[in-house]
Scaffold this active site. Structure first.
Site, short mmCIF file in Angstrom:
data_model
loop_
_atom_site.label_atom_id
_atom_site.label_comp_id
_atom_site.label_asym_id
_atom_site.label_seq_id
_atom_site.Cartn_x
_atom_site.Cartn_y
_atom_site.Cartn_z
N ARG A 112 38.19 27.37 38.61
CA ARG A 112 37.21 28.21 37.92
C ARG A 112 36.27 28.88 38.94
NH1 ARG A 112 32.65 26.38 35.90
NH2 ARG A 112 33.48 24.35 35.31
N TYR A 165 34.18 53.09 25.99
CA TYR A 165 35.29 52.34 25.40
C TYR A 165 34.79 51.58 24.15
CZ TYR A 165 39.00 48.87 25.04
OH TYR A 165 40.01 48.07 24.59
N ASP A 247 32.21 52.27 34.80
CA ASP A 247 33.56 51.88 34.38
C ASP A 247 34.52 52.95 34.91
OD1 ASP A 247 36.00 51.53 33.05
OD2 ASP A 247 35.06 50.84 31.19
N LYS A 272 45.01 48.37 32.81
CA LYS A 272 45.49 49.76 32.82
C LYS A 272 46.20 50.07 34.15
CE LYS A 272 43.41 49.42 28.91
NZ LYS A 272 42.06 49.83 28.64
#
Ligand SMILES: *Cc1c(COP(=O)(O)O)cnc(C)c1O
Length: 458
Positions: A112, A165, A247, A272
């Site tokens: 983690r 988005y 972004d 993407k």
């Protein structure tokens, strides 16, 4: 042996300059500190390797993994300490109880916190954007929501560019208010003075973060990052800096590098272009060491890091990132030109068609190296005609998402942007006749054949 990347939490640690070329390439600590390193061979002095040349090797030492040329998948939750003293020392450094000593190597503790696949991936991602550091996440949304939660406090508001988005829009409008965080937005049509007025009306002391997505989805409207940076600086106070977060999913990491235009943080849905094969959900954030320490600390406690298996898949994706994206962009030019000439197409929204002399063109030339592989167009008619077109595509798939090897088409008004109010849709040009296409790596004449056939049925 299991220490392909060995920079865990040692965010300010610089190792001595290694002697051989290969040591330099494979030294992950070196890797994360600067993008352009020099060769020691006299005749090759000052040579700078491009990111695409380093995607196969950077940040990975084969000798730490039995000589395997590729970084293995470190599918492990925890790492064995050599002895108790080593474990004690790793934790002292990890929790900031003690500073790392010069030359000291920090070991791996628990996946983690970090994992070799993620470290190597993070180091490689820094090369494209010229960033000091990177953190990878389980999704684009976890990258974005972690940035928003880390840099905003109750009483703040976030200024964001519209449209963003859908998931981001929902998080800003419906989740952040539960923490007492408000929002205000601007769009590509607003001037610098108009944006400053929006901030002042909201209470300029409460501005916590400027959040930008450019080009806007699905219309490709551009936001000027240099202007956003001026605004962030104008409203920053010594005790309350206003950061600019961008972004860059639509144009990065190849065609635009927001950190060079004043952004403090750049975020990706690695689902993407970075992943590029429509087979993973993933995200990333990049920035300087100080800000990324905050992001990585938040990630440790949100527990929304990427899995080793996804990290490994993305390492593989990065090796072909540049040729994939370049072919997609070349195909997009052909598709856009075909659409522009077609009688059943009213208008094409494509960065390659911006008119010289316009403000949008100036931003485009300054911020981007390519028109990209995303385009949209207004079909003559409305929803019925758009649907007929979509239903008759054979090679191009009817799906949301973008940036992948296969071409995808969708109807923003009823799909990706279904949640946007009618008033906003009208303002942003998201009409019923709008169709969005993400262009893939297929042979361009096959794509055009498919589009032509589907248009002929309309
Ligand atoms: C897809 C996307 C996101 C969300 O990313 P996920 O990986 O789906 O969580 C965020 N921003 C943009 C611009 C996107 O296209």
């Amino acid at each position: 042996m299991a220490k392909a990347g060995k920079i865990l939490l040692s965010l300010f640690y610089f190792k001595e300059k290694p002697k051989s070329v290969f040591a330099q390439i494979n030294n992950s600590i070196f890797a994360k500190t600067r993008i352009n390193f020099r060769l020691n061979h006299p005749s090759m002095e000052n040579h700078q390797f491009r990111p695409e040349s380093l995607m196969m090797s950077y940040g990975y030492k084969p000798e730490l993994s039995e000589g395997a040329i590729k970084c293995p998948i470190f599918q492990t939750s925890t790492f064995v300490f050599k002895n108790a003293e080593a474990g004690k020392r790793f934790f002292e450094v990890a929790y900031g109880l003690s500073e790392q000593r010069p030359g000291e190597e920090q070991g791996l503790i628990y996946s983690r916190l970090n994992n070799p696949d993620l470290e190597v991936l993070e180091n490689r991602l820094t090369l494209w954007d010229g960033a000091e550091a990177c953190a990878v996440f389980s999704s684009g949304m976890s990258a974005i929501s972690t940035v928003l939660l880390e840099f905003l406090k109750p009483g703040d508001f976030v200024l964001f560019s519209a449209p963003v988005y859908g998931g981001t829009d929902h998080f800003i409008k419906h989740v952040l208010p539960q923490w007492g965080i408000e929002s205000a937005s601007f769009d590509a049509n607003d001037s610098e003075a108009a944006i400053a007025a929006i901030i002042e009306a909201k209470g300029q002391k409460k501005l916590g973060l400027i959040y930008v997505e450019t080009p806007a989805n699905p219309t490709n409207a551009l936001i000027d990052l240099k202007m956003c940076k001026r605004i962030a600086d104008k409203f920053s106070a010594p005790d309350k800096p206003v950061y600019l977060a961008v972004d860059n999913t639509y144009m990065g990491p190849l065609w635009s590098h927001p950190l060079k235009h004043g952004a403090d943080l750049v975020m990706y849905s690695a689902t993407k272009y970075i992943g590029g094969h429509s087979d993973v959900i993933a995200g990333a954030v990049l920035g300087n060491n100080a800000l990324m320490t905050r992001i990585k600390t938040m990630r440790t406690f949100m527990g929304n890091m990427m899995s080793p298996w996804t990290g490994w898949l993305l390492l593989r994706s990065l090796e072909t990132l540049k040729p994939r994206m370049e072919l997609q962009a070349q195909n997009a030019i052909k598709v856009a030109e075909f659409l522009r000439e077609h009688p059943k197409v009213e208008k094409v929204y494509y960065l390659g068609f911006l008119e010289e002399g316009t403000e949008q063109y100036a931003i485009y030339r300054h911020q981007y190296h390519s028109p990209g592989a995303m385009l949209s167009f207004d079909i003559v008619g409305g929803e019925k005609e758009a649907f007929t077109f979509l239903n008759n595509l054979k090679l191009i798939k009817l799906a949301v998402s973008l940036g992948s090897t296969e071409s995808l088409a969708e109807h923003p008004a009823t799909m990706t942007h279904a949640d946007v109010s009618q008033v906003e849709k009208d303002k942003l040009g998201i009409s019923e006749k709008l169709v969005r296409i993400s262009v893939g790596v297929e042979y361009y004449e096959d794509l055009i054949f498919d589009i032509e056939r589907a248009l002929s049925v309309v």
